[in-house]
Design a protein around this motif. Sequence first.
Motif, mmCIF file in Angstrom:
data_model
loop_
_atom_site.group_PDB
_atom_site.id
_atom_site.type_symbol
_atom_site.label_atom_id
_atom_site.label_comp_id
_atom_site.label_asym_id
_atom_site.label_seq_id
_atom_site.Cartn_x
_atom_site.Cartn_y
_atom_site.Cartn_z
ATOM 1 N N LEU A 59 0.834 -1.201 0.000
ATOM 2 C CA LEU A 59 0.000 0.000 0.000
ATOM 3 C C LEU A 59 0.870 1.254 0.000
ATOM 4 C CD1 LEU A 59 -2.821 1.367 0.262
ATOM 5 C CD2 LEU A 59 -2.537 1.159 2.727
ATOM 6 N N LEU A 60 1.939 1.244 0.782
ATOM 7 C CA LEU A 60 2.846 2.388 0.809
ATOM 8 C C LEU A 60 3.553 2.555 -0.532
ATOM 9 C CD1 LEU A 60 3.949 4.694 2.524
ATOM 10 C CD2 LEU A 60 5.704 3.119 3.378
ATOM 11 N N VAL A 61 3.993 1.446 -1.122
ATOM 12 C CA VAL A 61 4.627 1.492 -2.454
ATOM 13 C C VAL A 61 3.660 2.089 -3.471
ATOM 14 C CG1 VAL A 61 5.489 0.086 -4.370
ATOM 15 C CG2 VAL A 61 6.222 -0.428 -2.037
ATOM 16 N N GLU B 290 -8.035 1.374 0.738
ATOM 17 C CA GLU B 290 -9.434 1.139 1.062
ATOM 18 C C GLU B 290 -9.510 0.964 2.562
ATOM 19 O OE1 GLU B 290 -11.221 -2.057 -1.093
ATOM 20 O OE2 GLU B 290 -10.294 -1.454 -2.963
ATOM 21 N N GLY B 291 -10.610 1.323 3.143
ATOM 22 C CA GLY B 291 -10.742 1.135 4.583
ATOM 23 C C GLY B 291 -10.077 2.238 5.377
ATOM 24 N N ASP B 292 -9.234 1.841 6.329
ATOM 25 C CA ASP B 292 -8.685 2.774 7.315
ATOM 26 C C ASP B 292 -7.490 3.596 6.844
ATOM 27 O OD1 ASP B 292 -10.575 1.667 8.977
ATOM 28 O OD2 ASP B 292 -9.171 0.383 10.043
ATOM 29 N N VAL B 293 -6.790 3.147 5.799
ATOM 30 C CA VAL B 293 -5.567 3.824 5.366
ATOM 31 C C VAL B 293 -5.666 4.186 3.885
ATOM 32 C CG1 VAL B 293 -3.054 3.645 5.151
ATOM 33 C CG2 VAL B 293 -4.215 2.513 7.061
ATOM 34 N N HIS B 294 -5.438 5.464 3.588
ATOM 35 C CA HIS B 294 -5.397 5.958 2.215
ATOM 36 C C HIS B 294 -4.115 6.758 2.036
ATOM 37 C CE1 HIS B 294 -9.662 5.099 1.156
ATOM 38 N NE2 HIS B 294 -9.750 5.095 2.475
ATOM 39 N N ILE B 295 -3.436 6.538 0.916
ATOM 40 C CA ILE B 295 -2.188 7.251 0.629
ATOM 41 C C ILE B 295 -2.256 7.760 -0.800
ATOM 42 C CG2 ILE B 295 0.336 7.071 0.525
ATOM 43 C CD1 ILE B 295 0.089 4.652 2.422
ATOM 44 N N SER B 296 -1.776 9.000 -0.997
ATOM 45 C CA SER B 296 -1.758 9.541 -2.356
ATOM 46 C C SER B 296 -0.698 10.628 -2.473
ATOM 47 C CB SER B 296 -3.124 10.111 -2.739
ATOM 48 O OG SER B 296 -3.451 11.184 -1.895
ATOM 49 N N PRO B 297 -0.117 10.750 -3.680
ATOM 50 C CA PRO B 297 0.790 11.883 -3.914
ATOM 51 C C PRO B 297 0.004 13.180 -3.774
ATOM 52 C CG PRO B 297 0.946 10.266 -5.684
ATOM 53 C CD PRO B 297 -0.232 9.892 -4.842
ATOM 54 N N ARG C 9 -3.908 9.349 5.012
ATOM 55 C CA ARG C 9 -5.136 9.555 5.798
ATOM 56 C C ARG C 9 -5.439 8.275 6.566
ATOM 57 N NH1 ARG C 9 -10.924 9.017 4.384
ATOM 58 N NH2 ARG C 9 -10.119 8.353 2.382
ATOM 59 N N LEU C 10 -5.553 8.410 7.876
ATOM 60 C CA LEU C 10 -5.870 7.288 8.754
ATOM 61 C C LEU C 10 -7.248 7.531 9.348
ATOM 62 C CD1 LEU C 10 -2.430 7.151 10.607
ATOM 63 C CD2 LEU C 10 -3.127 5.876 8.561
ATOM 64 N N GLN C 11 -8.056 6.489 9.371
ATOM 65 C CA GLN C 11 -9.440 6.666 9.807
ATOM 66 C C GLN C 11 -9.830 5.555 10.769
ATOM 67 O OE1 GLN C 11 -12.093 7.413 6.610
ATOM 68 N NE2 GLN C 11 -13.913 7.240 7.866
ATOM 69 N N VAL C 12 -10.486 5.958 11.860
ATOM 70 C CA VAL C 12 -11.089 5.027 12.811
ATOM 71 C C VAL C 12 -12.523 5.481 12.987
ATOM 72 C CG1 VAL C 12 -11.056 4.110 15.154
ATOM 73 C CG2 VAL C 12 -8.902 4.628 14.008
ATOM 74 N N GLY C 13 -13.444 4.686 12.492
ATOM 75 C CA GLY C 13 -14.853 5.082 12.549
ATOM 76 C C GLY C 13 -15.044 6.370 11.772
ATOM 77 N N THR C 14 -15.558 7.392 12.432
ATOM 78 C CA THR C 14 -15.763 8.676 11.765
ATOM 79 C C THR C 14 -14.605 9.649 12.008
ATOM 80 O OG1 THR C 14 -17.008 9.522 13.653
ATOM 81 C CG2 THR C 14 -18.277 8.481 11.875
#
Length: 133
Positions: free
Chosen positions: A47-49, A58-65, A77-82
């Motif tokens: 996911l980091l690569v 998808e889900g709790d971790v999103h990464i983008s340039p 972006r890290l997400q727990v619930g809302t």
Amino acid sequence: MSFLVSEELSFRIPVELRYETRDPYAVRLTFHLPGDAPVTWAFSRELLVDGVNGPCGEGDVHISPHGSDPLSDALIRLQVGTDTALFKVSIAPLIAFLDRTDRLVPLGQERALADFDSHLDEALGRILADSTG
């Protein structure tokens, strides 16, 4: 890394990146927030690569340039619930980190090191301990 509170407010926090060959599929980010106990997030090295090259997750971790130069910064972006936390990091140290992990365990060769039975036993032990505690 910079913790982005809003478009107008951000502050730098120390973050430790870790990779362990005993868990070759995962990377760990440990956030050292002032006054709080460190918080560690583990997620897929792949996911980091992928995230330094284009939006993913998808889900709790999103990464983008991020930004006009796609190789300058990334957003994590890290997400727990809302609840969501957004971090900005320079891509260069991420690429250097990923290069070091690839020298330890080349991407795609993780299965050769993964001891699924011991990881499963360890995970089940933690789950059972958490459910009875």
